[in-house]
Design an enzyme around this catalytic site. Structure first.
Site, PDB file in Angstrom:
ATOM      1  N   ASP A   1      38.866  -8.535 -11.947  1.00 13.18           N
ATOM      2  CA  ASP A   1      37.816  -8.191 -12.907  1.00 13.18           C
ATOM      3  C   ASP A   1      38.299  -8.187 -14.361  1.00 13.18           C
ATOM      4  O   ASP A   1      37.521  -7.973 -15.279  1.00 13.18           O
ATOM      5  CB  ASP A   1      37.175  -6.842 -12.552  1.00 13.18           C
ATOM      6  CG  ASP A   1      38.192  -5.708 -12.490  1.00 13.18           C
ATOM      7  OD1 ASP A   1      39.277  -5.832 -13.100  1.00 13.18           O
ATOM      8  OD2 ASP A   1      37.907  -4.693 -11.832  1.00 13.18           O
TER       9      ASP A   1
ATOM     10  N   TYR B   1      47.568  -7.972 -19.517  1.00 12.22           N
ATOM     11  CA  TYR B   1      48.783  -7.764 -18.719  1.00 12.22           C
ATOM     12  C   TYR B   1      49.995  -8.503 -19.267  1.00 12.22           C
ATOM     13  O   TYR B   1      51.130  -8.189 -18.888  1.00 12.22           O
ATOM     14  CB  TYR B   1      48.537  -8.164 -17.252  1.00 12.22           C
ATOM     15  CG  TYR B   1      47.741  -7.113 -16.508  1.00 12.22           C
ATOM     16  CD1 TYR B   1      48.371  -6.022 -15.923  1.00 12.22           C
ATOM     17  CD2 TYR B   1      46.358  -7.185 -16.432  1.00 12.22           C
ATOM     18  CE1 TYR B   1      47.648  -5.041 -15.269  1.00 12.22           C
ATOM     19  CE2 TYR B   1      45.622  -6.204 -15.772  1.00 12.22           C
ATOM     20  CZ  TYR B   1      46.274  -5.138 -15.198  1.00 12.22           C
ATOM     21  OH  TYR B   1      45.564  -4.160 -14.554  1.00 12.22           O
TER      22      TYR B   1
HETATM   23  P1  NAD Z   1      42.352   3.607  -3.515  1.00 16.68           P
HETATM   24  O1  NAD Z   1      43.634   3.991  -2.875  1.00 16.68           O
HETATM   25  O2  NAD Z   1      41.499   4.646  -4.128  1.00 16.68           O
HETATM   26  O3  NAD Z   1      41.446   2.841  -2.464  1.00 16.68           O
HETATM   27  C1  NAD Z   1      41.918   1.993  -1.479  1.00 16.68           C
HETATM   28  C2  NAD Z   1      41.359   2.396  -0.118  1.00 16.68           C
HETATM   29  O4  NAD Z   1      41.850   1.441   0.839  1.00 16.68           O
HETATM   30  C3  NAD Z   1      41.829   3.772   0.363  1.00 16.68           C
HETATM   31  O5  NAD Z   1      40.729   4.569   0.715  1.00 16.68           O
HETATM   32  C4  NAD Z   1      42.712   3.445   1.575  1.00 16.68           C
HETATM   33  O6  NAD Z   1      42.631   4.423   2.591  1.00 16.68           O
HETATM   34  C5  NAD Z   1      42.136   2.132   2.029  1.00 16.68           C
HETATM   35  N1  NAD Z   1      43.036   1.292   2.820  1.00 16.68           N
HETATM   36  C6  NAD Z   1      44.377   1.174   2.759  1.00 16.68           C
HETATM   37  N2  NAD Z   1      44.809   0.284   3.650  1.00 16.68           N
HETATM   38  C7  NAD Z   1      43.718  -0.180   4.310  1.00 16.68           C
HETATM   39  C8  NAD Z   1      43.517  -1.134   5.338  1.00 16.68           C
HETATM   40  N3  NAD Z   1      44.540  -1.786   5.879  1.00 16.68           N
HETATM   41  N4  NAD Z   1      42.263  -1.366   5.777  1.00 16.68           N
HETATM   42  C9  NAD Z   1      41.222  -0.697   5.246  1.00 16.68           C
HETATM   43  N5  NAD Z   1      41.339   0.200   4.248  1.00 16.68           N
HETATM   44  C10 NAD Z   1      42.572   0.456   3.794  1.00 16.68           C
HETATM   45  O7  NAD Z   1      42.724   2.472  -4.580  1.00 16.68           O
HETATM   46  P2  NAD Z   1      41.874   1.924  -5.802  1.00 16.68           P
HETATM   47  O8  NAD Z   1      42.600   2.217  -7.040  1.00 16.68           O
HETATM   48  O9  NAD Z   1      40.483   2.370  -5.711  1.00 16.68           O
HETATM   49  O10 NAD Z   1      41.981   0.365  -5.599  1.00 16.68           O
HETATM   50  C11 NAD Z   1      41.572  -0.335  -4.451  1.00 16.68           C
HETATM   51  C12 NAD Z   1      42.120  -1.735  -4.476  1.00 16.68           C
HETATM   52  O11 NAD Z   1      41.413  -2.533  -5.401  1.00 16.68           O
HETATM   53  C13 NAD Z   1      43.590  -1.834  -4.889  1.00 16.68           C
HETATM   54  O12 NAD Z   1      44.203  -2.886  -4.203  1.00 16.68           O
HETATM   55  C14 NAD Z   1      43.485  -2.168  -6.354  1.00 16.68           C
HETATM   56  O13 NAD Z   1      44.670  -2.721  -6.825  1.00 16.68           O
HETATM   57  C15 NAD Z   1      42.353  -3.151  -6.293  1.00 16.68           C
HETATM   58  N6  NAD Z   1      41.684  -3.466  -7.541  1.00 16.68           N
HETATM   59  C16 NAD Z   1      41.748  -4.761  -7.933  1.00 16.68           C
HETATM   60  C17 NAD Z   1      41.115  -5.172  -9.073  1.00 16.68           C
HETATM   61  C18 NAD Z   1      41.251  -6.602  -9.470  1.00 16.68           C
HETATM   62  O14 NAD Z   1      41.056  -6.929 -10.609  1.00 16.68           O
HETATM   63  N7  NAD Z   1      41.593  -7.519  -8.576  1.00 16.68           N
HETATM   64  C19 NAD Z   1      40.427  -4.253  -9.837  1.00 16.68           C
HETATM   65  C20 NAD Z   1      40.388  -2.912  -9.433  1.00 16.68           C
HETATM   66  C21 NAD Z   1      41.015  -2.524  -8.258  1.00 16.68           C
HETATM   67  C1  G6P Z   2      42.067  -3.960 -14.115  1.00 14.72           C
HETATM   68  C2  G6P Z   2      42.827  -4.972 -13.294  1.00 14.72           C
HETATM   69  C3  G6P Z   2      42.965  -4.546 -11.866  1.00 14.72           C
HETATM   70  C4  G6P Z   2      43.527  -3.129 -11.792  1.00 14.72           C
HETATM   71  C5  G6P Z   2      42.524  -2.255 -12.520  1.00 14.72           C
HETATM   72  C6  G6P Z   2      42.695  -0.756 -12.398  1.00 14.72           C
HETATM   73  O1  G6P Z   2      40.704  -4.016 -13.834  1.00 14.72           O
HETATM   74  O2  G6P Z   2      42.245  -6.225 -13.321  1.00 14.72           O
HETATM   75  O3  G6P Z   2      43.727  -5.484 -11.182  1.00 14.72           O
HETATM   76  O4  G6P Z   2      43.697  -2.731 -10.462  1.00 14.72           O
HETATM   77  O5  G6P Z   2      42.539  -2.647 -13.867  1.00 14.72           O
HETATM   78  O6  G6P Z   2      43.824  -0.237 -12.886  1.00 14.72           O
HETATM   79  P1  G6P Z   2      44.024   1.347 -12.883  1.00 14.72           P
HETATM   80  O7  G6P Z   2      45.344   1.512 -13.502  1.00 14.72           O
HETATM   81  O8  G6P Z   2      42.902   1.924 -13.671  1.00 14.72           O
HETATM   82  O9  G6P Z   2      43.981   1.767 -11.424  1.00 14.72           O
HETATM   83 MN    MN Z   3      43.075  -7.562 -11.718  1.00 13.72          MN
END
Ligand code: NAD
Ligand code: G6P
Ligand code: MN
Length: 441
Positions: free
Chosen positions: A172, A263
């Site tokens: 995102d 980043y």
């Molecule tokens: P979080 O720990 O709050 O949420 C992740 C959830 O996944 C937890 O509830 C955990 O229990 C669950 N989980 C762990 N392993 C699992 C599995 N094998 N199967 C099903 N569920 C499982 O973390 P968060 O900060 O809310 O982020 C969630 C994910 O989204 C992370 O990987 C984060 O890096 C990613 N993210 C990516 C972007 C992006 O730009 N690509 C943006 C925001 C968040």
């Molecule tokens: C941005 C990035 C994600 C990252 C997110 C949350 O949106 O694209 O890849 O996971 O920030 O970062 P934070 O440090 O707030 O968990």
């Molecule tokens: Mn990202």
């Protein structure tokens, strides 16, 4: 209008309430028949799931909704879309990813440097299992993945499932940046036709065309150089994110060709950024004491109150909406343009064809149709090739259980550089990741 069946994996994520709210807001443009949320953590899933029940009763009463920790209930043959946002090891492991490198004088970050390496080695395992679980029943479902580090996850999935054309990795951050540019110009992200190249969390906007075909990037560059840069949702951002965005001005001053992904600060100014990071209180602490606390307390409160009308749990960033508009474009063959992560295959002429690059593409029912980028200049090519080699070696270290490749990967990373430091950090990370990583030999 066809209605879709959606599975959210990582239903207990801190980002889920925002995503659920977007699902309500977009119910006309992306109507959902059944929504299932799956998580491995029953407690987290329950809190968000009970919040969801209240939200949907008020805003989406006809939706067939359930949450579960039982895989058999979640993986069914009629799934159309799977949205994935899981975090293997949770914030407890993120904290180690950040603090261990910092304790050794190296950048500690969720997706960049040794922290991203450690997280990647954990994510690959669960993501491969997830793809196998989905494909064992739903051969044609689209898997839209947010799980980080998206660059490494994307590379691993491409190598392990080379024939699977329905996995799309997304981030995102380019969308957040478009929102922030839009704030400066009074435009929305969809008003831009962007040209972007690089790897995930390692790329640049080269042009930002408006609907008339004018490139707005030169004007934005001047605005950033004169007035600095802030996220569109700056009122809701933690201090560390404001600091991150403020570094864009410096990057544009030093390398004015293009507008950089935030980043890149970790790779271009590791010394400067390192001085700003507190080894005793990192981003994971900020998130655990901030977003995570707020989301879980607020979801519990909503469930008890039985109404979500007054709730402020939802953040105003791109996350929830972005994955939905991506899905809509695929679902209805709209061909809208988004920055997504794809196998290069000649999109960027002078980069390896097997690199997973981040570029603009039209998203159709038959998948992404990328726009050619052409050749990129030597400076950017050099930076990307080093980073790509690091990512590729990370994935190979995982697949081959190779200590040597892990050491090579970290040595190549611009946040590490010294082979001695790479070995020190690697050995310390191995110690705490035994439960998650293959044994490196
Ligand atoms: P979080 O720990 O709050 O949420 C992740 C959830 O996944 C937890 O509830 C955990 O229990 C669950 N989980 C762990 N392993 C699992 C599995 N094998 N199967 C099903 N569920 C499982 O973390 P968060 O900060 O809310 O982020 C969630 C994910 O989204 C992370 O990987 C984060 O890096 C990613 N993210 C990516 C972007 C992006 O730009 N690509 C943006 C925001 C968040
Ligand atoms: C941005 C990035 C994600 C990252 C997110 C949350 O949106 O694209 O890849 O996971 O920030 O970062 P934070 O440090 O707030 O968990
Ligand atoms: Mn990202």
């Amino acid at each position: 209008m066809k209605k879709f069946n959606l599975l959210i994996v990582g239903g207990g994520s801190t980002w889920t309430p925002g995503l659920l709210k977007s699902i309500c807001v977009r119910q006309k443009s992306f109507p959902i028949n059944r929504l299932v949320m799956l998580d491995v953590n029953e407690e987290r899933q329950k809190v968000i799931g009970e919040y969801a029940k209240v939200l949907f009763r008020e805003e989406y009463p006809e939706l067939d909704f359930k949450y579960t920790t039982n895989k058999e209930e979640a993986f069914t043959e009629d799934i159309d879309f799977v949205f994935v946002q899981m975090r293997t090891g949770g914030y407890a492991m993120r904290e180690k990813d950040e603090k261990i490198p910092l304790s050794l004088g190296v950048i500690g970050q969720e997706t960049c440097g040794p922290g991203g390496f450690a997280y990647g080695m954990r994510s690959i395992h669960d993501m491969v299992e997830l793809v196998n679980d989905v494909r064992s029943v739903a051969k044609d479902a689209w898997i839209l993945n947010y799980t980080n580090p998206a660059a490494i996850v994307a590379d691993a999935l491409q190598r392990i499932f080379p024939e699977d054309k329905k996995i799309l990795n997304i981030c995102d951050q380019p969308e957040n940046l478009l929102r922030s540019y839009g704030r400066l110009l009074g435009l929305t992200p969809r008003d831009f036709d962007p040209v972007y190249f690089g790897l995930n969390h390692f790329g640049w906007f080269t042009n930002l065309y408006d609907k008339e075909g004018n490139d707005l990037l030169p004007q934005l560059r001047e605005m950033i150089l004169e007035g600095g840069f802030r996220p569109a949702d700056y009122e809701q951002r933690d201090k560390s994110w404001l600091q991150t965005y403020s570094m864009v001005e410096q990057m544009v001053r030093d390398f004015p060709d293009y507008l950089p992904n935030t980043y890149l600060q970790y790779y271009l100014y590791p010394d400067k950024v390192l001085k700003k990071l507190n080894p005793d209180y990192t981003r994971s602490n900020e998130v655990m004491n901030g977003r995570e606390k707020r989301v879980f307390e607020e979801c519990q409160r909503v469930a008890e109150a039985g109404t979500s009308r007054e709730s402020k749990v939802v953040h105003n960033d791109a996350h929830g909406e972005f994955i939905l508009i991506v899905a809509e474009s695929i679902a209805y063959n709209k061909g809208d343009n988004f920055v997504v992560i794809l196998k290069n295959g000649g999109i960027i002429d002078n980069l390896p064809s097997d690199a997973m690059v981040e570029v603009a593409a039209s998203l159709t029912a038959n998948g992404p149709r990328p726009y050619a980028v052409g050749e990129i200049p030597t400076f950017y090519k050099g930076l990307i090739e080093g980073q790509f080699a690091y990512e590729k070696l990370t994935v190979e270290a995982y697949i081959e259980s190779s200590y040597q490749k892990a050491l090579q990967a970290l040595t190549l990373n611009r946040t590490v550089v010294s082979a001695g430091k790479a070995r020190e950090v690697l050995d310390a990370l191995i110690e705490v990741n035994r439960e998650y990583w293959p044994e490196l030999k």
